[in-house]
Design a protein around this motif. Sequence first.
Motif, PDB file in Angstrom:
ATOM      1  N   VAL A 186       3.515  17.645  11.501  1.00  0.00           N
ATOM      2  CA  VAL A 186       4.156  16.632  10.658  1.00  0.00           C
ATOM      3  C   VAL A 186       5.657  16.860  10.650  1.00  0.00           C
ATOM      4  O   VAL A 186       6.452  15.939  10.821  1.00  0.00           O
ATOM      5  N   SER A 187       6.057  18.119  10.510  1.00  0.00           N
ATOM      6  CA  SER A 187       7.479  18.398  10.352  1.00  0.00           C
ATOM      7  C   SER A 187       8.258  18.164  11.645  1.00  0.00           C
ATOM      8  O   SER A 187       9.464  17.962  11.598  1.00  0.00           O
ATOM      9  N   ILE A 188       7.601  18.222  12.803  1.00  0.00           N
ATOM     10  CA  ILE A 188       8.342  17.921  14.032  1.00  0.00           C
ATOM     11  C   ILE A 188       8.219  16.452  14.401  1.00  0.00           C
ATOM     12  O   ILE A 188       8.561  16.047  15.511  1.00  0.00           O
ATOM     13  N   GLY A 189       7.724  15.646  13.474  1.00  0.00           N
ATOM     14  CA  GLY A 189       7.774  14.196  13.659  1.00  0.00           C
ATOM     15  C   GLY A 189       6.628  13.591  14.445  1.00  0.00           C
ATOM     16  O   GLY A 189       6.797  12.545  15.061  1.00  0.00           O
TER      17      GLY A 189
ATOM     18  N   ARG B  96      10.378  10.023   9.120  1.00  0.00           N
ATOM     19  CA  ARG B  96      10.143  10.663  10.415  1.00  0.00           C
ATOM     20  C   ARG B  96      11.482  10.907  11.131  1.00  0.00           C
ATOM     21  O   ARG B  96      11.680  11.944  11.738  1.00  0.00           O
ATOM     22  N   ARG B  99      13.325  13.893   9.691  1.00  0.00           N
ATOM     23  CA  ARG B  99      12.776  15.205  10.022  1.00  0.00           C
ATOM     24  C   ARG B  99      13.481  15.881  11.184  1.00  0.00           C
ATOM     25  O   ARG B  99      13.420  17.091  11.345  1.00  0.00           O
ATOM     26  N   GLN B 103      14.045  21.279   9.730  1.00  0.00           N
ATOM     27  CA  GLN B 103      12.850  21.861  10.323  1.00  0.00           C
ATOM     28  C   GLN B 103      12.387  23.067   9.532  1.00  0.00           C
ATOM     29  O   GLN B 103      13.071  23.544   8.635  1.00  0.00           O
ATOM     30  N   MET B 104      11.211  23.543   9.903  1.00  0.00           N
ATOM     31  CA  MET B 104      10.630  24.640   9.146  1.00  0.00           C
ATOM     32  C   MET B 104      10.156  25.724  10.090  1.00  0.00           C
ATOM     33  O   MET B 104       9.642  25.445  11.171  1.00  0.00           O
ATOM     34  N   LEU B 179      14.983  20.386  18.153  1.00  0.00           N
ATOM     35  CA  LEU B 179      15.654  19.137  17.810  1.00  0.00           C
ATOM     36  C   LEU B 179      17.082  19.361  17.357  1.00  0.00           C
ATOM     37  O   LEU B 179      17.739  18.426  16.927  1.00  0.00           O
TER      38      LEU B 179
END
Lengths: 289, 330
Positions: A186-189, B96, B99, B103-104, B179
């Motif tokens: 989810v967090s990387i889209g 989206r 994001r 990041q995590m 990213l």
Amino acid sequence: MLPVHPQRSTSPWRLAFAEFRKNKLAITSVIFLFFVTALCILAPWLTSWDPVKINIRFINKGPSAEHWLGTDKGGRDIVARLLYGGRTTLWICFSISLIVTSLGTLVGSIAGYFGGRVDSWLMRFTDLVLIFPFLVFVIVLKAIFPDTGISIFIIVVSILGWGGTARLVRSKILAEKENEYVLAAVSIGCKPSIIIMKHLLPNVITTIIVQAILIVAGMITVETGLSYLGFGVPANIPSWGNMMSDAISPEVIKNQWWVWLPSGILITATILAINFLGEGMKDAFNTKK
Amino acid sequence: MSQSKQSVGAPLLEITNLKKHYPIYGGIFRRQIGSVKAVDNLTLTLQQGETVGLVGESGCGKSTAGRTILRLTDPTEGSIRFEGQDVTSIRGEKLRQLRQNMQMVFQDPFASLNPKMMVGHIVSEPIRNYNRIQEKALTEETMQLLERVGLPAEAYYKYPHEFSGGQRQRIGIARSLALKPKLIVADEPVSALDVSVQSQVLNLLQDLQDDFKLTYLFIAHDLSVVKHISNRIGVMYLGSLVEIAATDSMYRSPLHPYTQALISAIPVPDPLKRKERIVLQGDVPSPANPPTGCAFHPRCVHATAICREVRPQLHQAAPGHQVACHLYTT
């Protein structure tokens, strides 16, 4: 500069396959199933007897050089009927398993991933399908439309049969989506469709495959059972179940073993082999490296 | 969003009174009978390029705070502003797109990588999600990323189960870098690793911060780990900050009794140097039923009548040093 990539290293699939190869029973089953399927597919080239046309001169004859396993009450060659019947039965069972698994996976993964209201609506619908009185429905349908063909049979059984798979897939997805890699996705889209197809399904696919294989075995029972009772495959099309239904009279069971014993053995052996295969795959997938 | 709108020194991230409450249902009608206040009134500001450490014991809401800030779970109340833009309730495609900038890095290097995917695909997936990029260029970029985090380029063709915990954490870091985000929330990135590997990963994170101009929110339960990497440290207790200060100031003169107890518990690798250890009495109260007034008062030796009744707010006790404790209000 792409470095020469070493042998695409040990993917989880390779590991499972290596494990599977150690299981002799499962390997034997695979070979057996392969042979049965191949023989059935090649039926037109393997036997010159017609499995449908009635031949009055050869009614209920025992095994001979001409008819290896004798003939049935219509004078038709048992070997030819076994091969052509296998075509029908296996085709039906594979198709049903494929449709059931696809439908079940679709509904189950959507319900499991999205949860909440989507989940409760889909699962109530699944419950509805599951509680549907299958046997009664099929018998009534057959009584109203006696001329239904094989495809109708496949569709009806499939539409009534996906509930179990949906529940299984949903529960697997529910457990799997708690893993952090789903949150990471989810967090990387990743969009939900990607998360389901690329992340969740590959991690539960083994269970789905095993289930699909066991469904094939289950569907052989359903086909033979319904055809035996006269509610399955139309009587004029050879199938293993229709062959078994010749044994409905005690006279045949007592005096003409060649009419029912070969198909009985073949059905039992096939179902057993499929189950061994399924169990073997389950073990292979569940081994920790 | 754009560079021009952002004035110099404007914070990258502003969290105001953030709350995340999980409802508890009970009774025959499954009505809501209460809520677990995982994050309760968290206010925090992150400047561009700094590292803020967030510490607290298990269950104090650090991880939930991190996930809520990244909008991986929806906040119950409060606001999150990223580069001046309110992102508290955006959703869908807008979220989206956002994001890409935040990041995590996850805590568990075993659960956070999809076991069925090749490492190369894990690391390149974020790029694939946002950009149309040629396969060959993508592979090359991914390999560079892997090398940047200290893995061989051949790791691309391997699977997660072929790596150790520390290496897997590097894979996770490479994925979060793919990213080129501005903010990285690192949720206990080293707590699952061996001590010898911890420092390597911490050093890597510090190097990357300089190279990629990153801002870190570094969540940990180990004060010595956070000390190493942070500019500022926030101490959380039962869902909210009790003290926040520059790292030096925090270690030299901790103000809140809870922080004092935490700092006294850091082991000193010197057998001759004995220091007085403050041992807290009792357990952390349930976040479903927090104490009235100051959440810490049942375990605090200095607690007075006001602590039991009034909830203390964060206030400036020294320059750059904020604390939520009645002892320092005059």
